[in-house]
Design a protein around this motif. Structure first.
Motif, PDB file in Angstrom:
ATOM      1  N   ARG A 123       0.781  -1.225  -0.044  1.00 53.99           N
ATOM      2  CA  ARG A 123      -0.147  -0.078   0.107  1.00 53.99           C
ATOM      3  C   ARG A 123       0.942   1.269   0.026  1.00 53.99           C
ATOM      4  N   TYR A 124       0.398   2.279  -0.763  1.00 51.46           N
ATOM      5  CA  TYR A 124       1.050   3.571  -0.711  1.00 51.46           C
ATOM      6  C   TYR A 124       0.216   4.750  -0.090  1.00 51.46           C
ATOM      7  N   ASN A 125       0.701   5.365   0.612  1.00 52.06           N
ATOM      8  CA  ASN A 125       0.155   6.704   1.271  1.00 52.06           C
ATOM      9  C   ASN A 125       0.555   8.123   0.598  1.00 52.06           C
ATOM     10  N   PHE A 126      -0.165   8.391  -0.203  1.00 52.89           N
ATOM     11  CA  PHE A 126       0.044   9.780  -1.166  1.00 52.89           C
ATOM     12  C   PHE A 126      -0.484  10.921  -0.411  1.00 52.89           C
ATOM     13  N   SER A 127       0.492  11.736  -0.305  1.00 52.97           N
ATOM     14  CA  SER A 127       0.132  13.019   0.470  1.00 52.97           C
ATOM     15  C   SER A 127       0.882  14.305  -0.106  1.00 52.97           C
ATOM     16  N   MET A 128       0.155  15.424  -0.475  1.00 56.40           N
ATOM     17  CA  MET A 128       0.769  16.528  -1.136  1.00 56.40           C
ATOM     18  C   MET A 128       1.298  17.224   0.270  1.00 56.40           C
ATOM     19  N   THR A 129       2.591  17.656  -0.085  1.00 54.67           N
ATOM     20  CA  THR A 129       3.341  18.554   1.079  1.00 54.67           C
ATOM     21  C   THR A 129       3.311  20.092   0.905  1.00 54.67           C
ATOM     22  N   ASP A 130       3.096  20.512  -0.412  1.00 56.54           N
ATOM     23  CA  ASP A 130       2.852  21.930  -1.025  1.00 56.54           C
ATOM     24  C   ASP A 130       2.220  21.651  -2.375  1.00 56.54           C
ATOM     25  N   ASP A 131       2.317  22.505  -3.315  1.00 59.27           N
ATOM     26  CA  ASP A 131       1.407  22.780  -4.461  1.00 59.27           C
ATOM     27  C   ASP A 131       1.952  21.635  -5.420  1.00 59.27           C
ATOM     28  N   ILE A 132       3.201  21.510  -5.327  1.00 55.25           N
ATOM     29  CA  ILE A 132       3.776  20.367  -6.390  1.00 55.25           C
ATOM     30  C   ILE A 132       4.553  19.347  -5.978  1.00 55.25           C
TER      31      ILE A 132
ATOM     32  N   GLU B 245      10.344   5.630   2.224  1.00 49.90           N
ATOM     33  CA  GLU B 245       9.948   6.919   2.057  1.00 49.90           C
ATOM     34  C   GLU B 245       9.942   7.602   0.746  1.00 49.90           C
ATOM     35  N   ASN B 246       9.034   7.188  -0.195  1.00 49.07           N
ATOM     36  CA  ASN B 246       9.293   7.819  -1.248  1.00 49.07           C
ATOM     37  C   ASN B 246       8.674   9.112  -1.479  1.00 49.07           C
ATOM     38  N   HIS B 247       9.464  10.080  -2.497  1.00 49.81           N
ATOM     39  CA  HIS B 247       8.919  11.447  -2.556  1.00 49.81           C
ATOM     40  C   HIS B 247       8.773  11.934  -3.939  1.00 49.81           C
ATOM     41  N   GLY B 248       8.376  13.069  -4.152  1.00 49.89           N
ATOM     42  CA  GLY B 248       8.534  13.404  -5.748  1.00 49.89           C
ATOM     43  C   GLY B 248       7.751  14.744  -5.825  1.00 49.89           C
ATOM     44  N   SER B 249       7.520  14.957  -7.100  1.00 49.85           N
ATOM     45  CA  SER B 249       6.575  16.271  -7.364  1.00 49.85           C
ATOM     46  C   SER B 249       5.934  15.848  -8.595  1.00 49.85           C
TER      47      SER B 249
END
Length: 201
Positions: free
Chosen positions: A61-70, A91-95
């Motif tokens: 399972r993945y938990n996708f959360s925006m940390t700012d606009d992009i 701890e995946n992260h991206g934009s």
């Protein structure tokens, strides 16, 4: 010797031509213009191909959360080798691309490979299923990655057929797609909050 070259030419031509497609060529308008805030939440990886880091994973399972606009975090959790195995967390992260939000990049470190949402099922207020694609150009070929995501831990057969048909329409290789074991799985919300790179403490 000349005959050998003649035989090899079609093979070499096929390899050279095996390059990654552009996002615009394979993504639906609905996916390309997705709302990142609506995309937030839990996504269950019901099936996937060529995701070597997840070998032996169950209950993914993945938990996708925006940390700012992009920018976003996409916390990956699974149980290794059994539904009761010790949770494994990344701890995946991206934009997202501000002009084309479905055209994402995601990474664990300094390298950010493509993480493209190429099709969605649902409506503008709720996305139910997501088909995510990544492709890396190699010297003479390409390496493809495909994810079949759902808001629940299952995808109905008819829906899965539709998702596979969409991928096949764009010649995305599906021969290595495997179901992620989900039988006997339970999930705890706090697992998405208490994490470290690797195994949970």
């Amino acid at each position: 010797m000349r005959c050998k070259y003649i035989i090899l030419l079609p093979i070499l031509g096929a390899l050279v031509g095996a390059s990654c497609p552009s996002y615009d060529a394979i993504a639906s308008k609905f996916a390309a213009t997705l709302d990142p805030k609506t995309y937030q939440g839990f996504w269950y990886e019901v099936a996937s191909a060529n995701v070597f880091l997840t070998k032996g994973c169950e209950c993914t399972r993945y938990n996708f959360s925006m940390t700012d606009d992009i920018h976003f975090t996409d916390i990956f959790t699974c149980n290794k080798d059994s539904p009761t195995g010790k949770p494994y967390v990344l701890e995946n992260h991206g934009s997202v691309d501000p002009k084309t939000p479905g055209k994402m990049v995601e990474s664990l470190g300094p390298v950010s490979p493509p993480y493209w949402v190429i099709q969605l099922w649902g409506n503008e207020s709720a996305y139910d299923y997501s088909l995510v694609y990544a492709c890396l150009d190699l010297i003479v070929t390409k390496s493809e990655y495909i994810y079949f995501f759902s808001r629940t831990s299952t995808i109905p057969e008819e829906q899965m057929s539709e998702m596979r048909a969409y991928a096949s329409k764009y010649d995305i290789d599906l021969k290595n797609v495997k179901d992620v074991p989900m039988a006997g799985c339970t999930w705890k919300t706090q697992q998405a909050q208490k994490f470290s790179r690797g195994f949970l403490n």
